[in-house]
Design an enzyme around this catalytic site. Structure first.
Site, PDB file in Angstrom:
ATOM      1  N   THR A 283       0.832  -1.204   0.000  1.00 50.75           N
ATOM      2  CA  THR A 283       0.000   0.000   0.000  1.00 50.75           C
ATOM      3  C   THR A 283       0.866   1.254   0.000  1.00 50.75           C
ATOM      4  O   THR A 283       0.556   2.243  -0.681  1.00 50.75           O
ATOM      5  CB  THR A 283      -0.924   0.005   1.230  1.00 50.75           C
TER       6      THR A 283
ATOM      7  N   HIS B 152       1.963   1.976  -3.444  1.00 51.32           N
ATOM      8  CA  HIS B 152       0.914   2.676  -4.206  1.00 51.32           C
ATOM      9  C   HIS B 152       0.929   4.172  -3.872  1.00 51.32           C
ATOM     10  O   HIS B 152       0.804   5.027  -4.764  1.00 51.32           O
ATOM     11  CB  HIS B 152      -0.460   2.087  -3.885  1.00 51.32           C
TER      12      HIS B 152
ATOM     13  N   CYS C  51     -19.692  -4.688  14.132  1.00 52.65           N
ATOM     14  CA  CYS C  51     -18.883  -4.408  15.320  1.00 52.65           C
ATOM     15  C   CYS C  51     -19.560  -4.948  16.574  1.00 52.65           C
ATOM     16  O   CYS C  51     -18.923  -5.603  17.408  1.00 52.65           O
ATOM     17  CB  CYS C  51     -18.650  -2.904  15.459  1.00 52.65           C
TER      18      CYS C  51
ATOM     19  N   CYS D 241     -16.423  -4.106   9.691  1.00 54.01           N
ATOM     20  CA  CYS D 241     -17.035  -2.805   9.953  1.00 54.01           C
ATOM     21  C   CYS D 241     -17.109  -1.985   8.668  1.00 54.01           C
ATOM     22  O   CYS D 241     -16.106  -1.809   7.973  1.00 54.01           O
ATOM     23  CB  CYS D 241     -16.216  -2.058  11.006  1.00 54.01           C
TER      24      CYS D 241
END
Length: 341
Positions: free
Chosen positions: A40, A43, A99, A107
């Protein structure tokens, strides 16, 4: 404090000074010891289309880390100053149906450390104490700093029973390579991994792969014959996001096989749905880590003898971060760790 940040809407990151984060009454202040560079972060470094839509600028990034508790809010219990911790990078709302049902990894209101809020590439990080995870004394800082991607591998690999099964892993990035070691450790029979990167396939061999297959040169079905596999793979772990790899996985799955998808293929990826329907395949999407069952499993796996240390191939001081990112961008690395001490 010193932080590695995206200061402008362009490729790269810059070392800068930012204010110390404020500590809320339910928060921990963590002094960062080591961080690891994630895909990530690559990126974000490249400033690709996803990053441009997702990352606020300016902001310091990073979400793979280990540190020590340096401060805590007035209502925090169960932690002490100087305690070693890592932490779950997905901050959840606590109030949605998932949750409240104990499925926090699902979530719908999740925010990400170093993605939607200030990250761990800094001298200090603040997260909710709920998200912090204590690191046992017998687990090194290096290993603790990669618990985030290790957790992705554990969550994916242990989605299905692997004992005595033949497992295909497509994509020899660090998560796929760690999944090799996990699958072998828990009792899989043959673990075959595919990619086109010879460096990372060699790493996969070190981690216990039965066969590491460069699909640019080798035929996967021929490898299956070599291993006397007459019916197909029982479990598939798709880590690459590559459409052709996914299609080949579906073609080589046994009837009744199970597939876990962690890689993110392009939205227009076409597959042969006959492979799914007439084989009765089960396909499961994987996101993040189960909170916190995956974390306890990570500790138990390492303490029971799982060795993922070969995946860590490079160390740099944080001031040498450009060399660290260059190593990741080259494709000739496993996990790259930045030392903040």
């Amino acid at each position: 404090m010193k932080a590695l940040a995206k200061l402008k809407a362009a490729p790269g990151l810059e070392m800068t000074d930012v204010p110390l984060p404020e500590v809320g009454h339910n928060d921990l202040l963590i002094k960062i010891v080591k961080t690891a560079i994630c895909g990530t972060d690559i990126h974000i470094w490249n400033w690709d289309e996803w990053s441009q839509k997702t990352i606020p600028v300016p902001m310091h990034v990073g979400h793979e880390y280990v540190g020590v508790v340096a401060g805590m809010g007035s209502e925090v219990q169960g932690f002490k100053i100087g305690q070693r911790v890592s932490g779950e990078g997905h901050i959840t709302c606590g109030y949605c149906r998932n949750c409240r049902a104990g499925r926090r990894h699902l979530c719908r209101n999740t925010t990400g450390v170093g993605v939607n809020r200030e990250g761990a590439f800094a001298e200090y990080l603040v997260i909710p104490a709920f998200n912090a995870f204590p690191i046992p004394d017998d687990i090194s800082d290096d290993l603790a700093s990669i618990f985030d991607p290790f957790g992705n591998a554990v969550h994916t690999a242990l989605s299905f029973n692997l004992v005595g099964e033949d497992v295909l892993i497509t994509g020899a990035g660090p998560i796929g390579i760690m999944a090799v070691a996990i699958a072998k450790h828990v009792g899989a029979r043959h673990v075959v991994i595919t990619d086109v990167n010879d460096y990372r396939l060699e790493l996969a061999k070190k981690m216990g792969a039965t066969r590491a297959v460069n699909v640019a040169r080798e035929d996967l079905k021929a490898v299956m014959q070599e291993l006397h596999m007459s019916e197909g793979f029982d479990v598939g772990l798709e880590m690459s996001g590559n459409p052709q790899a996914f299609r080949q996985m579906l073609e080589t799955m046994n009837h009744g096989g199970k597939v876990a998808l962690l890689g993110i293929p392009p939205s227009n990826t076409a597959i042969d749905w006959n492979q799914v329907i007439f084989k009765g395949l089960e396909i499961k999407g994987i996101y993040g880590r189960e909170m916190f069952e995956t974390w306890y499993k990570m500790v138990a796996l390492i303490q029971s003898g799982l060795d993922i240390s070969p995946i860590i191939t490079h160390h740099f001081k944080v001031d040498e971060f450009e060399q660290g990112f260059a190593a990741m961008l080259s494709g000739q690395s496993g996990k790259v760790i930045l030392d903040w001490r």
